[in-house]
Motif scaffolding. Structure first.
Motif, short mmCIF file in Angstrom:
data_model
loop_
_atom_site.label_atom_id
_atom_site.label_comp_id
_atom_site.label_asym_id
_atom_site.label_seq_id
_atom_site.Cartn_x
_atom_site.Cartn_y
_atom_site.Cartn_z
N UNK A 173 37.94 32.87 31.60
CA UNK A 173 36.87 33.89 31.68
C UNK A 173 35.75 33.41 32.60
N UNK A 174 35.32 32.17 32.40
CA UNK A 174 34.24 31.63 33.23
C UNK A 174 34.66 31.50 34.69
N UNK A 175 35.93 31.15 34.91
CA UNK A 175 36.46 31.01 36.28
C UNK A 175 36.35 32.34 37.03
N UNK A 176 36.79 33.41 36.38
CA UNK A 176 36.72 34.73 37.00
C UNK A 176 35.27 35.16 37.18
N UNK A 177 34.47 34.95 36.16
CA UNK A 177 33.06 35.34 36.20
C UNK A 177 32.32 34.61 37.32
N UNK A 178 32.54 33.30 37.44
CA UNK A 178 31.85 32.50 38.46
C UNK A 178 32.28 32.91 39.87
N UNK A 179 33.60 33.12 40.05
CA UNK A 179 34.08 33.53 41.38
C UNK A 179 33.54 34.90 41.75
N UNK A 180 33.41 35.77 40.77
CA UNK A 180 32.85 37.10 41.05
C UNK A 180 31.40 36.98 41.52
N UNK A 181 30.64 36.09 40.88
CA UNK A 181 29.25 35.89 41.27
C UNK A 181 29.17 35.23 42.63
N UNK A 182 29.97 34.17 42.85
CA UNK A 182 29.91 33.42 44.11
C UNK A 182 30.34 34.29 45.29
N UNK A 183 31.30 35.17 45.08
CA UNK A 183 31.84 35.98 46.17
C UNK A 183 31.20 37.37 46.24
N UNK A 184 30.25 37.63 45.33
CA UNK A 184 29.61 38.96 45.26
C UNK A 184 30.67 40.06 45.12
N UNK A 185 31.59 39.84 44.19
CA UNK A 185 32.67 40.79 43.95
C UNK A 185 32.65 41.21 42.48
N UNK A 186 33.31 42.33 42.18
CA UNK A 186 33.51 42.72 40.80
C UNK A 186 34.56 41.79 40.17
N UNK A 187 34.46 41.60 38.85
CA UNK A 187 35.43 40.74 38.18
C UNK A 187 36.85 41.30 38.33
N UNK A 188 37.00 42.61 38.31
CA UNK A 188 38.35 43.18 38.49
C UNK A 188 38.90 42.84 39.86
N UNK A 189 38.05 42.86 40.90
CA UNK A 189 38.52 42.54 42.25
C UNK A 189 38.97 41.08 42.33
N UNK A 190 38.23 40.18 41.68
CA UNK A 190 38.62 38.77 41.63
C UNK A 190 39.95 38.63 40.89
N UNK A 191 40.08 39.36 39.78
CA UNK A 191 41.31 39.31 38.99
C UNK A 191 42.51 39.78 39.82
N UNK A 192 42.34 40.87 40.55
CA UNK A 192 43.43 41.38 41.39
C UNK A 192 43.80 40.39 42.49
N UNK A 193 42.79 39.70 43.04
CA UNK A 193 43.04 38.69 44.06
C UNK A 193 43.86 37.54 43.48
N UNK A 194 43.52 37.12 42.25
CA UNK A 194 44.27 36.04 41.59
C UNK A 194 45.71 36.48 41.32
N UNK A 195 45.88 37.70 40.88
CA UNK A 195 47.23 38.21 40.60
C UNK A 195 48.07 38.21 41.86
N UNK A 196 47.51 38.69 42.96
CA UNK A 196 48.25 38.69 44.23
C UNK A 196 48.60 37.28 44.66
N UNK A 197 47.66 36.35 44.49
CA UNK A 197 47.89 34.95 44.88
C UNK A 197 49.06 34.36 44.12
N UNK A 198 49.07 34.53 42.80
CA UNK A 198 50.12 33.92 42.00
C UNK A 198 51.45 34.65 42.16
N UNK A 199 51.42 35.95 42.41
CA UNK A 199 52.66 36.68 42.66
C UNK A 199 53.31 36.24 43.98
N UNK A 200 52.47 35.93 44.97
CA UNK A 200 53.00 35.53 46.29
C UNK A 200 53.41 34.06 46.34
N UNK A 201 52.68 33.21 45.61
CA UNK A 201 52.92 31.77 45.73
C UNK A 201 53.28 31.08 44.43
N UNK A 202 53.23 31.83 43.34
CA UNK A 202 53.49 31.19 42.05
C UNK A 202 54.96 31.06 41.75
#
Length: 203
Positions: free
Chosen positions: A174-203
């Motif tokens: 939770x904190x990881x997503x929250x912090x990245x959203x703040x650092x990147x000035x993004x919504x938490x859902x956008x950060x979550x979708x970015x993580x999902x794409x990353x792990x789907x492509x490289x996981x």
């Protein structure tokens, strides 16, 4: 942090001993989970029948008397009756288990001993992130309520990926997503979708 489901999540518990099954049931509060079956073998899991149409969460304490639980988990991951599988793996086997089940998105492995809070939060995340899980009734909020529910499911799925791949707790994810959203000035859902794409492509 973790939001509770509006309805209790049906659960199947599988563990070799009666005390182990009772302990696992105690980790899953009755306000959030409903134990539909508690069994001691992989074969008993395969024979289990459930009256509810709502997908069931399987919590398996490895190993079971008749098999390790790996092949059983693979079977359950393709069974539409199950919304997810939570495996509790002995520490010495956890890396091998992770490698064998890495491609199964609906399976999460926790290394034993796992904290009660981690088992509970991961079980809730598995249930919340599954797309074919029965949709919660949306209130008069209409579209806004549907969007909120969609956001919750996407973030829950991203948290699960962080638990699986980075070995984080639910709170740390939770904190990881929250912090990245703040650092990147993004919504938490956008950060979550970015993580999902990353792990789907490289996981």
């Amino acid at each position: 942090m973790m939001q509770n489901c509006s309805e209790s999540v049906p659960v199947l518990i599988a563990a070799a001993g009666e005390r182990g099954r009772a302990a696992l049931a105690g980790f899953l509060p009755e306000t959030e989970f409903s134990v539909m079956a508690s069994v001691g073998t992989a074969e008993a899991v395969r024979r289990a029948e459930f009256p509810s149409a709502q997908p069931v969460l399987a919590v398996i304490n490895m190993p079971l008397p008749d098999e390790s639980g790996v092949s059983l988990s693979m079977e359950l991951a393709s069974d539409r009756r199950f919304c997810g599988i939570l495996l509790l793996s002995p520490a010495e086997d956890s890396e091998k288990t992770q490698a064998a089940l890495r491609s199964y998105e609906r399976i999460v492995i926790l290394k034993k001993p796992a904290a009660r809070s981690l088992i509970r939060s991961t079980a809730l995340l598995l249930a919340a992130s599954e797309e074919d899980r029965r949709t919660d009734t949306v209130s008069s909020d209409g579209a806004a309520g549907q969007e909120k529910e969609a956001n919750r499911r996407v973030i829950a799925r991203a948290k699960l990926l962080l638990i699986r791949h980075m070995q984080l707790t639910e709170e740390q994810a939770h904190r990881y997503i929250e912090k990245n959203a703040m650092d990147l000035c993004m919504k938490q859902r956008d950060v979550a979708e970015m993580l999902i794409r990353t792990y789907e492509n490289f996981g």
